[in-house]
Scaffold this motif. Structure first.
Motif, PDB file in Angstrom:
ATOM      1  N   UNK A  51       3.993   6.842  -3.494  1.00 17.18           N
ATOM      2  CA  UNK A  51       3.576   6.870  -4.887  1.00 17.18           C
ATOM      3  C   UNK A  51       2.387   7.799  -5.036  1.00 17.18           C
ATOM      4  N   UNK A  52       2.354   8.535  -6.134  1.00 14.43           N
ATOM      5  CA  UNK A  52       1.234   9.427  -6.438  1.00 14.43           C
ATOM      6  C   UNK A  52       0.626   9.015  -7.760  1.00 14.43           C
ATOM      7  N   UNK A  91       0.815  -1.203   0.000  1.00 13.50           N
ATOM      8  CA  UNK A  91       0.000   0.000   0.000  1.00 13.50           C
ATOM      9  C   UNK A  91       0.847   1.250   0.000  1.00 13.50           C
ATOM     10  N   UNK A  92       0.219   2.343   0.363  1.00 11.05           N
ATOM     11  CA  UNK A  92       0.834   3.667   0.355  1.00 11.05           C
ATOM     12  C   UNK A  92       0.647   4.281   1.740  1.00 11.05           C
ATOM     13  N   UNK A  93       1.629   5.024   2.254  1.00 11.55           N
ATOM     14  CA  UNK A  93       1.439   5.663   3.554  1.00 11.55           C
ATOM     15  C   UNK A  93       0.227   6.594   3.565  1.00 11.55           C
ATOM     16  N   UNK A 152      -5.661   0.877  -9.828  1.00  9.47           N
ATOM     17  CA  UNK A 152      -5.203   2.100  -9.213  1.00  9.47           C
ATOM     18  C   UNK A 152      -3.700   2.239  -9.393  1.00  9.47           C
ATOM     19  N   UNK A 153      -3.143   3.363  -8.955  1.00  4.34           N
ATOM     20  CA  UNK A 153      -1.736   3.592  -9.272  1.00  4.34           C
ATOM     21  C   UNK A 153      -0.787   2.674  -8.532  1.00  4.34           C
ATOM     22  N   UNK A 154      -1.207   2.054  -7.400  1.00  3.67           N
ATOM     23  CA  UNK A 154      -0.339   1.099  -6.721  1.00  3.67           C
ATOM     24  C   UNK A 154      -0.116  -0.138  -7.583  1.00  3.67           C
ATOM     25  N   UNK A 155      -1.013  -0.390  -8.541  1.00  5.90           N
ATOM     26  CA  UNK A 155      -0.874  -1.568  -9.400  1.00  5.90           C
ATOM     27  C   UNK A 155       0.324  -1.460 -10.330  1.00  5.90           C
TER      28      UNK A 155
END
Length: 353
Positions: free
Chosen positions: A56-57, A34-36, A98-101
């Motif tokens: 990541x953005x 995930x992302x913080x 989503x962008x984490x992908x």
């Protein structure tokens, strides 16, 4: 037993389907990417699924000063995920887009680790269109998405729904009389301030009619908690949404794929107000499927006023037979074993590409 990395971040629309799939694989060692400071930090049970974070953005809408920064973040995140996959001994990756992908798919591809990407929307997102070719399977929530992905290996599986929508809790809504008309409003896990504003203008009239109103506002609404009435139940977030939705006679919602899947499982007629600023207006594509099936009435955000919404609701509430027909149509769109279908796809994958 295969070891799985799940990459899902940001909103309930990405997280809840991923959690449902994880719970459908109870014997697998599973870790999370995930992302913080995003919703996964609250929703993912880290004692069960250790959470790894990368910064990541999302890509900006066009080329601008942020583009190079975001691309640099993507390169660093891909390198970090690659190291994680190697050191952790993972042999499968599942992502809900989503962008984490993006770093998850790129890193897995570089190591020959197969990826299953779930695309919940009728109009596939950019990550799915750009990187789906590097996935072993693109699992689809809607068959309508296939036309946008003609060269990819796709499989229609529906959108997995958190297990409590399969086993509705009986604890919520006990204070509501059995014969009362219950209206539930939800803008999704993040809420919808513009929708909330219109709803609040209507609430006094609805309460005068004896209706009960259950309103999930999201945590970005400064007006939450300022109005009180015994028949108005307002919270930023309902962890037991399944029970409240199960009690509702009619639901007003955005048209995110996760919410729509929950509505199908509970057979709930709905007024859908697609979020017009969603990426590429994908919620409109989702909503149109339900409108064509007679399961929902779709109202564009541009047409949304208190007077228009109140008129529509008054008409629907006066015709319970129409609400019943809409509920039946909603039920016909349900895929109750979606999580098990995705779990089956992951189980049958070859360990290495």
């Amino acid at each position: 037993m295969p070891k799985l990395l799940i990459a899902a971040s940001g909103t309930g629309g990405h997280l809840f389907p991923a959690l449902a799939v994880a719970q459908a694989l109870p014997d697998w060692p599973i870790e999370w990417l995930g992302v913080p400071e995003r919703l996964e930090n609250q929703l993912v049970p880290q004692a069960t699924y250790p959470l790894h974070r990368v910064r990541l953005s999302g890509l900006p809408g066009g080329l601008n000063g942020r583009t190079l920064k975001v691309l640099a973040e993507l390169l660093v995140a891909t390198w970090q995920v690659r190291r994680l996959l190697q050191s952790g001994g993972f042999d499968r990756v599942f992502t809900t887009g989503g962008y984490i992908a993006a770093p998850a798919i790129l890193a897995a591809r570089s190591l020959g680790i197969p990826v299953v990407l779930h695309e919940s929307n009728a109009l596939p997102g950019k990550v799915t269109r750009w990187l789906g070719r590097w996935c072993a399977v693109v699992a689809l929530g809607f068959a309508a998405a296939q036309v946008h992905l003609p060269k990819l290996k796709t499989l229609v599986v529906g959108t997995p729904v958190r297990p409590d929508f399969q086993q509705i809790l009986a604890t919520a809504g006990n204070e509501i009389p059995h014969t009362a008309f219950v209206l539930l409003i939800t803008g999704g896990s993040q809420g919808a301030v513009s929708l909330n504003r219109v709803v609040r203008a209507c609430v006094p009239a609805w309460l005068e009619r004896g209706w009960w109103v259950v309103h999930q506002t999201g945590d970005q609404d400064p007006e939450c908690g300022k109005f009180s009435h015994p028949q108005y139940i307002e919270r930023a977030f309902f962890p037991d949404m399944a029970a409240w939705m199960g009690r509702a006679n009619l639901v007003i919602a955005r048209a995110g794929a996760g919410t729509l899947s929950e509505l199908t499982l509970l057979h709930k007629p709905a007024i859908l107000i697609p979020y017009p600023w969603a990426a590429e207006n994908h919620q409109q594509y989702n909503a149109d499927i339900f409108a064509r099936q007679g399961a929902a009435v779709v109202m564009p955000q541009a047409d949304l006023t208190a007077a228009v919404l109140d008129t529509l609701l008054t008409e629907l509430a006066a015709h319970p037979e129409r609400l019943a027909q809409m509920g039946q149509a909603m039920s016909a769109l349900a895929v109750p074993d979606s999580a098990q279908r995705v779990a089956g796809v992951l189980t049958q994958l070859q360990v290495k590409l």
